[in-house]
Write a protein that holds these residues in place. Structure first.
Motif, short mmCIF file in Angstrom:
data_model
loop_
_atom_site.label_atom_id
_atom_site.label_comp_id
_atom_site.label_asym_id
_atom_site.label_seq_id
_atom_site.Cartn_x
_atom_site.Cartn_y
_atom_site.Cartn_z
N THR A 167 1.01 -1.19 -0.07
CA THR A 167 -0.26 0.25 -0.12
C THR A 167 1.09 1.25 0.08
O THR A 167 0.12 2.36 -0.75
CB THR A 167 -0.80 0.15 0.87
N ALA A 168 2.22 1.27 0.59
CA ALA A 168 3.31 2.50 1.07
C ALA A 168 3.23 3.03 -0.15
O ALA A 168 3.73 4.30 -1.07
CB ALA A 168 4.25 1.91 2.02
N ALA A 169 3.49 1.88 -1.11
CA ALA A 169 4.28 1.39 -2.56
C ALA A 169 3.35 2.23 -4.18
O ALA A 169 3.57 3.07 -4.66
CB ALA A 169 5.03 0.77 -2.76
N SER A 170 2.20 2.32 -3.70
CA SER A 170 1.52 2.61 -4.60
C SER A 170 -0.17 3.64 -3.62
O SER A 170 -0.61 4.86 -4.33
CB SER A 170 -0.16 1.26 -4.22
N CYS A 171 0.27 4.62 -3.03
CA CYS A 171 -0.11 5.78 -2.58
C CYS A 171 0.59 6.94 -2.95
O CYS A 171 2.14 7.35 -2.18
CB CYS A 171 -0.39 5.52 -1.06
N GLU A 172 -0.24 7.38 -3.64
CA GLU A 172 0.56 9.11 -4.02
C GLU A 172 0.87 9.82 -3.17
O GLU A 172 2.15 10.04 -3.84
CB GLU A 172 -0.02 9.43 -5.54
N HIS A 173 0.01 9.86 -2.35
CA HIS A 173 0.39 11.10 -1.98
C HIS A 173 1.14 10.66 -0.22
O HIS A 173 1.28 12.18 0.70
CB HIS A 173 -1.05 11.50 -0.84
N LEU A 174 1.80 9.62 0.08
CA LEU A 174 2.46 8.97 1.28
C LEU A 174 3.06 8.97 1.12
O LEU A 174 4.52 8.53 -0.39
CB LEU A 174 2.32 7.41 1.18
N CYS A 175 4.34 9.97 1.70
CA CYS A 175 6.09 10.12 1.89
C CYS A 175 6.84 8.83 1.77
O CYS A 175 6.64 8.53 3.05
CB CYS A 175 6.50 11.23 2.46
N PRO A 176 7.44 8.81 1.01
CA PRO A 176 8.27 7.54 1.18
C PRO A 176 9.31 8.19 2.21
O PRO A 176 10.83 7.29 2.29
CB PRO A 176 9.03 7.22 -0.30
#
Ligand code: SF4
Length: 434
Positions: free
Chosen positions: A236-245
Motif C-alpha cells: 500500500t505504501a508503494a501505491s499511495c501517491e500522497h504518502l511520503c517514502p
C-alpha cells in the motif's frame, strides 16, 4: 460581558501539541480569545510531559511562572505528567484543576461553559505541516519507557473522523499531514478485535482511504515499528501517491543482548530485512530512527554492534538519546548503569556516524526531482529558501518569502553533510541560481 482570555502552553511531543490545539479550538469557539503577550489571561492551560525528570520539573516551573504572570488566573493542567502525578501538581499556585484522566477533559471544559468540543482540529499553529493524532496509547512494556503508564490501552480514532479532519486541514492550506500517535503501528488493533464486530481497518487501509483525497498535498507517517511492517503495509505504501517514502522505525540498539534488556520485540536481522523489503518496493525510501546510547550494561562491544547496525541500515537521520533513568521504569533500577562520560563519548561517536550516513543518503538525491515544502528563507544565503523534500531531506533552493508554505519543484544538484542543494524546475522565478 467582556471576552474571556486564555493562554495555552505545551510541553513534549507532537501528540501533546495536537491535543492542545483541540482544546484551543474548543475555547475559541466558545468565546475565548488568546491573551496578548503582555496581557494576563483568565484561564491558562498547561499540557505537560513526563518523558524525563527534566520534563516534570519544566512543567512545575511553567505552572509557577504562569501564576506569577497571570495574577488570579485559573490554571488547568493536563497531559502525561498530570496523569502520572496529579497530587504534586494540584498543590502548585494557580492550579484550578488537574485532568489526570483525559476522558474527564470534556467535563472539565463543560464546567467552564465550553460545550462545543470539536471532533478534530482545523488548524495547527504556526506551520504548514499539521499533525493529526490517529490513535492513542501503547500496550507494550519497553523497560525504559514510562508512556504505557500514562497512556495505557489503545484507542484508535474512526477513519471517518480522521478523513474529515485531514480534508479540513488541506482545505485550510496545510500541505503536509503527519499521521501521529503514541504507537501508530497499532492503529486499528483495538477496533479490529473479533469482539468489535467491525471489519479489519489497519494503518494501510487508512493510507488508502486518505490517499483518495484529491489535491496538492502529502502525508507522512510519524513512526512505525519494523515488526509491524508487513506485505500489505509495503504494497500500500508503494501505491499511495500522497504518502511520503520516509519512515521512522526505532532501532534503539543494534545489539541483540541490549534489545532483550530493553524488551524490544525484534532481532537486528529481522529489522534490517524489513528495511530491505521496503527498499525493494519503494522508490529510494529514507529511514530515520531513534537510538538510546548507554543503556544499562551496554558494553563497548555492544555499542560497536549498534554502529554496525546503523551502517547497514543506512539511516538518513538518527535521533541519538543518551540513556536517562526514568523513575518507575524497570531500566531505572537495572545494575551496571553506564557512566555519564561514557554515554557522552558514545553519543558523539554515533552523531559523527549519523552525519556521514546523512550525507551518503543526501547524495542519492542528487540528479533527482524533489518536491520541497518551503519552510523559511535561508539565513546564510540571501535569495534562497529551505524546506524538506518528500523524503524529509533538508533542501535549499533559490526562492523568496512568497514560496513559504508552498511546494517547489526542484532538481537535486549537490549534497553535503547538512542538506541537498537544488535548482528550481518548472518555474520562471529562478532566483540566484548557480
Ligand atoms: S518505547 Fe515501547 S513502551 Fe514506549 S511507547 Fe514505544 S513501543 Fe510503547
Amino acid at each position: 460581558m467582556s471576552e474571556r482570555t486564555c493562554r495555552l502552553v505545551t510541553l513534549g511531543c507532537k501528540v501533546n501539541q495536537y491535543e492542545t490545539q483541540l482544546v484551543k479550538e474548543s475555547l475559541l469557539s466558545s468565546g475565548f480569545r488568546e491573551a496578548a503577550e503582555d496581557e494576563a489571561a483568565d484561564l491558562c492551560f498547561v499540557n505537560t510531559c513526563t518523558v524525563t525528570g527534566e520534563a516534570d520539573s519544566k512543567g512545575r516551573q511553567l505552572i509557577r511562572q504562569l501564576a506569577k504572570k497571570n495574577p488570579g488566573t485559573r490554571t488547568i493542567v493536563m497531559g502525561c505528567y498530570a496523569t502520572r502525578d496529579p497530587e504534586v501538581l494540584r498543590d502548585l499556585p494557580g492550579v484550578f484543576e488537574v485532568v489526570s484522566d483525559k476522558r474527564e477533559l470534556p467535563d472539565v471544559l463543560n464546567r467552564l461553559g465550553i460545550v462545543d468540543i470539536p471532533d478534530g482540529i482545523s488548524h495547527f499553529d504556526g506551520r504548514r505541516r499539521a499533525f493529526v493524532k490517529i490513535q492513542d496509547g501503547c500496550i507494550l512494556r519497553c523497560t525504559y519507557c514510562i508512556i504505557p503508564e500514562v497512556r495505557p490501552g489503545l484507542r484508535s480514532r474512526s477513519p471517518e473522523s480522521i478523513y474529515a479532519e485531514v480534508r479540513r486541514l488541506i482545505d485550510n492550506g496545510y500541505r503536509e499531514i503527519v499521521l501521529s500517535g503514541i504507537h501508530v503501528g497499532h492503529y486499528g488493533v483495538d477496533t479490529t478485535r473479533a469482539k468489535s464486530g467491525l471489519p479489519p481497518f489497519r494503518l494501510w487501509h487508512l493510507f488508502e482511504k486518505l490517499d483518495r483525497i484529491p489535491g496538492d498535498w502529502r502525508m507522512r507517517l510519524s513512526s512505525i515499528e519494523a515488526v509491524e511492517v508487513n506485505d500489505e503495509f509495503i504494497r500500500t505504501a508503494a501505491s499511495c501517491e500522497h504518502l511520503c517514502p520516509q519512515f521512522h522505525p526505532s532501532l534503539q540498539s543494534g545489539s541483540e543482548a541490549v534489545l532483550r534488556r530493553m524488551r524490544r520485540r525484534y532481532s537486528i536481522e529481522k529489522f534490517l530485512d524489513k528495511l530491505e523489503q521496503m527498499r525493494e518496493q519503494l522508490d529510494n525510501p529514507a529511514f530515520t530512527t531513534d537510538v538510546i546510547v548507554g543503556f544499562p550494561g551496554e558494553t563497548d562491544a555492544e555499542f560497536q554492534e549498534t554502529l554496525a547496525a546503523c551502517r547497514r541500515a543506512r539511516f538518513m537521520k538518527i535521533h541519538v538519546f543518551p540513556f536517562s533513568k526514568r523513575k518507575g521504569t524497570p531500566a531505572a533500577d537495572f545494575e551496571n548503569q553506564v557512566a555519564p562520560e561514557v554515554r557522552k563519548d558514545r553519543c558523539q561517536i554515533l552523531s559523527d556516524l549519523e552525519r556521514d550516513l546523512a550525507e551518503e543518503y543526501y547524495q542519492t538525491l542528487v540528479g533527482r526531482e524533489l518536491e520541497v515544502l518551503v519552510e523559511g528563507v535561508s539565513r546564510k544565503r540571501p535569495g534562497w529558501v529551505h524546506g524538506n523534500d518528500r523524503r524529509y531531506a533538508p533542501v535549499e533552493v533559490p526562492g523568496t518569502t512568497d514560496d513559504i508554505g508552498k511546494f517547489v519543484s526542484a532538481h537535486g544538484e549537490s549534497a553535503g553533510r547538512h542538506q541537498v542543494t537544488a535548482v528550481r524546475v518548472g518555474s520562471e522565478s529562478i532566483v540566484g541560481s548557480r
